[in-house]
Design a protein around this motif. Structure first.
Motif, PDB file in Angstrom:
ATOM      1  N   ASP A  27      37.498 109.341  -4.893  1.00 19.71           N
ATOM      2  CA  ASP A  27      37.553 107.902  -4.627  1.00 19.71           C
ATOM      3  C   ASP A  27      38.261 107.131  -5.730  1.00 19.71           C
ATOM      4  O   ASP A  27      38.163 105.919  -5.803  1.00 19.71           O
ATOM      5  N   GLU A  42      45.475  90.194   0.858  1.00 22.29           N
ATOM      6  CA  GLU A  42      45.244  90.857   2.151  1.00 22.29           C
ATOM      7  C   GLU A  42      46.388  90.552   3.116  1.00 22.29           C
ATOM      8  O   GLU A  42      46.775  91.392   3.918  1.00 22.29           O
ATOM      9  N   ARG A  58      48.666  93.287   5.031  1.00 24.88           N
ATOM     10  CA  ARG A  58      48.909  93.312   6.484  1.00 24.88           C
ATOM     11  C   ARG A  58      50.404  93.309   6.793  1.00 24.88           C
ATOM     12  O   ARG A  58      50.860  94.011   7.689  1.00 24.88           O
ATOM     13  N   THR A 104      42.654  99.133  10.021  1.00 27.26           N
ATOM     14  CA  THR A 104      41.494  98.336  10.427  1.00 27.26           C
ATOM     15  C   THR A 104      41.229  97.286   9.340  1.00 27.26           C
ATOM     16  O   THR A 104      41.733  97.403   8.222  1.00 27.26           O
ATOM     17  N   ASP A 105      40.389  96.283   9.672  1.00 28.38           N
ATOM     18  CA  ASP A 105      40.066  95.236   8.681  1.00 28.38           C
ATOM     19  C   ASP A 105      39.462  95.852   7.417  1.00 28.38           C
ATOM     20  O   ASP A 105      39.772  95.450   6.304  1.00 28.38           O
ATOM     21  N   GLU A 106      38.602  96.831   7.634  1.00 31.02           N
ATOM     22  CA  GLU A 106      37.955  97.490   6.506  1.00 31.02           C
ATOM     23  C   GLU A 106      38.991  98.198   5.622  1.00 31.02           C
ATOM     24  O   GLU A 106      38.941  98.120   4.400  1.00 31.02           O
ATOM     25  N   GLU A 107      39.944  98.863   6.279  1.00 32.47           N
ATOM     26  CA  GLU A 107      41.003  99.553   5.531  1.00 32.47           C
ATOM     27  C   GLU A 107      41.878  98.565   4.763  1.00 32.47           C
ATOM     28  O   GLU A 107      42.304  98.835   3.649  1.00 32.47           O
ATOM     29  N   SER A 163      41.015  95.728   3.488  1.00 24.12           N
ATOM     30  CA  SER A 163      40.315  95.237   2.308  1.00 24.12           C
ATOM     31  C   SER A 163      40.270  96.312   1.205  1.00 24.12           C
ATOM     32  O   SER A 163      40.507  96.029   0.031  1.00 24.12           O
ATOM     33  N   LYS A 164      39.991  97.546   1.596  1.00 20.64           N
ATOM     34  CA  LYS A 164      39.967  98.646   0.619  1.00 20.64           C
ATOM     35  C   LYS A 164      41.363  98.880   0.035  1.00 20.64           C
ATOM     36  O   LYS A 164      41.524  99.105  -1.164  1.00 20.64           O
ATOM     37  N   ASP A 207      42.324  96.401  -2.717  1.00 23.60           N
ATOM     38  CA  ASP A 207      41.751  96.722  -4.034  1.00 23.60           C
ATOM     39  C   ASP A 207      42.473  97.905  -4.674  1.00 23.60           C
ATOM     40  O   ASP A 207      42.838  97.864  -5.841  1.00 23.60           O
TER      41      ASP A 207
END
Lengths: 480, 93
Positions: free
Chosen positions: A412, B4, B8, B19-22, B24-25, B28
Motif C-alpha cells: 500500500d 480530484e 478525473r 470509481t469515486d473511491e478510486e 479519491s485514493k 492522494d
C-alpha cells in the motif's frame, strides 16, 4: 540431475548421457513437488515440454543441437508464445494466445523446452509479484517473503529448481532485483542486444530481455541463445554477437572496479547489504583487481526521472488494450464507455497508477516540466557513466537496497515499493548491461551485488561476474 | 499536488472509468508520487540535450519488401467480437 547447472546438463544431453526428455521429466516432477508452495507459474505446459524435449533428443541423436536447446526453461509471461496463453500478469489479457513467438526465442528453433509461463507483476510493473492478477509468488528461501519482481516467478522457479534457468525482462531492475532476492544470477543485457519483437511492451526505451540462471556461465550461455539483431525490432543493435563464454575464466587480475558511492553509501541500503558489497570489493582486490571509489553524481535523480519516463511510455503502450482486437471486453452501449469499463476492470491498481502518472506527465502544460526534463536527466546520467568508464572496467554496487521483504509489507506504499529499484534503474536509463550475482547472506537471506559496464561489453562484464562468483562463499542450492 | 477534478480529467484522457473511491485514493497517491518526482526540478539542465533512446538511434530504415501478412482469420481469432470478418465494436459515440 536437478543439482547440475544448465551448462553441465546441456553437455550431458549433447553427449547422450541423459536425454532432454529425462531432464524435462525431472523438472516437471520437481514442479509437482514444490509449485503449490512457491507458485512460480501462471501457466504450466508439461505436454508441450515433453513433446519438444523428444524432438530435441531426435536432433541431438543426429548431431545437431546447440547447447542451450537441451535445457528446459521457464519463460516470463510477458514474452509472446505462439498458441500458449500469455497474460502479462493481467486480467486484461486472460486467455490471450499470441499468434507468433517472440524473436528472442528464435534460436531454439521452435523446440524450446518450455516448462511454463512464469508469474510477474502486471505488465512488469512492480518489485514483488504482488501486482499479478494471478496471485503472489513466494521466495523459495522464505515462503512468507516476496521473490522480488517483476520477474519474480522466473526467479522463484530457478531458485526452487523448477527447471535450470529462466527468461525475464528488465525495465528498471526486473531481472536483477528478483535474482538478488532469490540468490540467483540475473543479467540485463545492453539495450538493443536482444530483440524486443514479441515482448509485450512496458517502457520501450528501457525494456530488455535477460537470463536468470544458477550461475554466471549459464547466464553467458542463455545470452548467447537470445542475443542478436532482428529486422523486426528497429531498436535492436546491428552489433556482432561475440562468444560470451570465451573470456569467462580470465579472473579478477587487472580488472579496474569502481565501487559506486551514490548507490552504496546511501539511506535505505541495509547495513547487511552494504557489508556484503564491501566484502566482495575486498575479496576482488585480494584476487588481483583494483578497487576504488567511483562517483555517479546524478544517480539519485535516476529514480524520479525513471518514474516519469517509464509511466509516460506505459500510458502510450497500454493504450492498445481497448477491448477491440484482443483481450478483455466489458460490454457497454457506446464505444467510449466500453473502453472505460474494459480498462478499469482489466487493469490492476499499479497499472492504473502508472497510466495516470504518464498521462498527466505528457498532458498539455506539463510535458516540459516532466517528460522533457526527465530526458535531460537521462543525458546527465549517461555522461556520469561515460566519465566513470574512462577510469573503470566495471562498477560495483548493491543490486537491491534490502533483502527480500515480507509479503504485504510495501503493497500500500507505492514509494516504498519504487525505492526497491534505486540501485538498478541507472543502468536502464543509460542502456547499459548490468548483472546481479549472489554475494552472500544477510539475516539468512541472499544479497545480490550488481556489476555494470559499458555498452556491448558483456564478455568483460560476465568475466567480472564470474570472478565475483569465485571469491564469494555462496553456491547455488535448490530451495525450499 | 493534484485535485480530484484533475484526476478525473486525466482518467478521461486515459479512458479509465475510475470509481469515486478510486479517484479519491488516486488523488492522494499521485500527489505523493508527483512530489517525489519533483526532485528533478532542482537540477540546472540548461543546454543539456534530451535522450530519447540510450543508443541514440535516429531513423532506422529497411527495404520496403512485400511479405505475407498475418492471415485475417488468425488476427480475428483472438478478438472479443467479430462481425462479417471484421472487428466489431459497440456504437461509435
Amino acid at each position: 540431475m536437478l543439482e547440475l547447472t544448465a551448462y553441465e546438463l546441456a553437455e550431458k544431453v549433447r553427449d547422450r548421457e541423459v536425454s532432454a526428455r529425462e531432464a524435462a521429466e525431472a523438472a516437471l516432477a520437481r514442479i509437482d513437488e514444490v509449485e503449490e508452495r512457491v507458485r512460480s507459474f501462471i501457466t504450466l505446459t508439461p505436454e508441450l515440454a515433453l513433446e519438444r524435449a523428444g524432438r530435441v533428443d531426435e536432433r541431438a541423436g543426429s548431431g545437431g543441437i546447440r547447447l542451450w536447446e537441451a535445457v528446459p526453461i521457464a519463460v516470463k509471461d510477458v514474452l509472446s508464445t505462439r498458441g500458449v496463453q500469455t497474460t502479462c500478469g493481467s486480467k486484461i489479457l486472460e486467455g490471450f494466445e499470441p499468434v507468433y513467438d517472440a524473436s528472442a526465442l528464435r534460436n531454439f528453433g521452435g523446440d524450446m523446452i518450455m516448462l511454463g509461463k512464469a508469474n510477474m507483476d502486471e505488465f512488469a510493473m512492480g518489485s514483488s509479484t504482488e501486482n499479478s492478477a494471478y496471485g503472489v509468488s513466494r521466495n523459495p528461501w522464505d515462503l512468507e517473503r516476496v521473490p522480488g519482481g517483476s520477474s519474480g516467478g522466473s526467479a522463484a522457479a530457478v531458485a526452487a529448481g523448477e527447471g535450470w534457468w529462466a527468461l525475464g525482462t528488465d525495465t528498471g531492475g526486473s531481472v536483477r532485483q528478483p535474482a538478488a532476492l532469490c540468490g540467483i544470477v540475473g543479467l540485463k543485457p545492453t539495450y538493443g542486444r536482444v530483440s524486443r519483437y514479441g515482448l509485450i511492451a512496458f517502457a520501450s526505451s528501457l525494456d530488455q530481455i535477460g537470463p536468470m540462471t544458477r550461475d554466471v556461465r549459464d547466464a553467458a550461455l542463455l545470452l548467447q541463445a537470445v542475443a542478436g539483431h532482428d529486422p523486426r525490432d528497429s531498436t535492436s543493435a546491428g552489433v556482432e554477437v561475440p562468444d560470451y563464454l570465451a573470456e569467462l575464466d580470465r579472473g579478477a587480475e587487472g580488472l579496474r572496479v569502481g565501487l559506486v558511492t551514490e548507490l552504496t553509501n546511501i539511506e535505505g541500503v541495509e547495513p547487511g547489504v552494504r557489508e556484503v558489497v564491501e566484502s566482495v570489493a575486498r575479496r576482488l582486490e585480494g584476487a588481483g583487481a583494483s578497487v576504488e571509489e567511483a562517483s555517479l553524481p546524478h544517480a539519485e535523480y535516476g529514480l524520479p526521472a525513471y518514474y516519469i519516463v517509464a509511466p509516460a511510455e506505459v500510458s502510450s503502450n497500454l493504450a492498445r488494450y481497448d477491448g477491440v482486437r484482443y483481450g478483455l471486453r466489458v460490454p457497454a452501449d457506446g464505444v467510449h464507455e466500453m473502453y472505460r469499463r474494459t480498462r478499469n476492470e482489466g487493469f490492476g491498481a499499479e497499472a492504473k497508477r502508472r497510466i495516470m502518472i504518464g498521462t498527466y506527465a505528457l498532458s498539455s502544460g506539463y510535458y516540459e516540466a516532466y517528460y522533457a526534463r526527465a530526458q535531460k536527466v537521462r543525458t546527465r546520467i549517461i555522461q556520469d557513466f561515460r566519465a566513470a568508464f574512462s577510469r573503470f572496467d566495471v562498477l560495483l554496487s548493491p543490486t537491491s537496497p534490502t533483502v527480500a521483504f515480507r509479503i504485504g509489507e510495501r503493497v500500500d506504499d507505492p514509494l516504498a515499493m519504487y525505492a526497491s529499484d534505486i540501485c538498478s534503474i541507472p543502468a536502464n536509463m543509460a542502456g547499459l548491461p548490468a548483472i546481479s550475482v549472489p554475494g552472500g547472506l544477510s539475516e539468512g537471506l541472499p544479497v545480490g551485488v550488481q556489476l555494470m559496464s559499458d555498452h556491448f561489453t558483456e564478455p568483460m562484464l560476465l568475466r567480472a561476474a564470474r570472478a565475483v562468483e569465485e571469491v564469494v562463499d555462496f553456491r547455488y542450492r535448490m530451495k525450499p | 499536488m493534484i485535485s480530484e477534478e484533475q484526476v478525473r480529467h486525466v482518467a478521461d484522457l486515459a479512458r479509465l472509468g475510475l470509481t469515486d473511491e478510486e479517484v479519491s485514493k488516486m488523488r492522494d497517491q499521485l500527489g505523493v508520487i508527483l512530489e517525489s518526482i519533483e526532485k528533478i526540478s532542482e537540477l540546472d539542465l540548461e543546454g543539456v540535450p534530451p535522450t530519447a533512446n540510450p543508443l541514440n538511434l535516429t531513423n532506422v530504415l529497411r527495404p520496403d519488401t512485400p511479405r505475407e501478412p498475418l492471415p485475417r482469420e488468425e488476427a480475428l481469432r483472438v478478438a472479443p467480437e467479430v462481425m462479417d470478418n471484421m472487428f466489431a465494436v459497440p456504437r461509435i459515440d
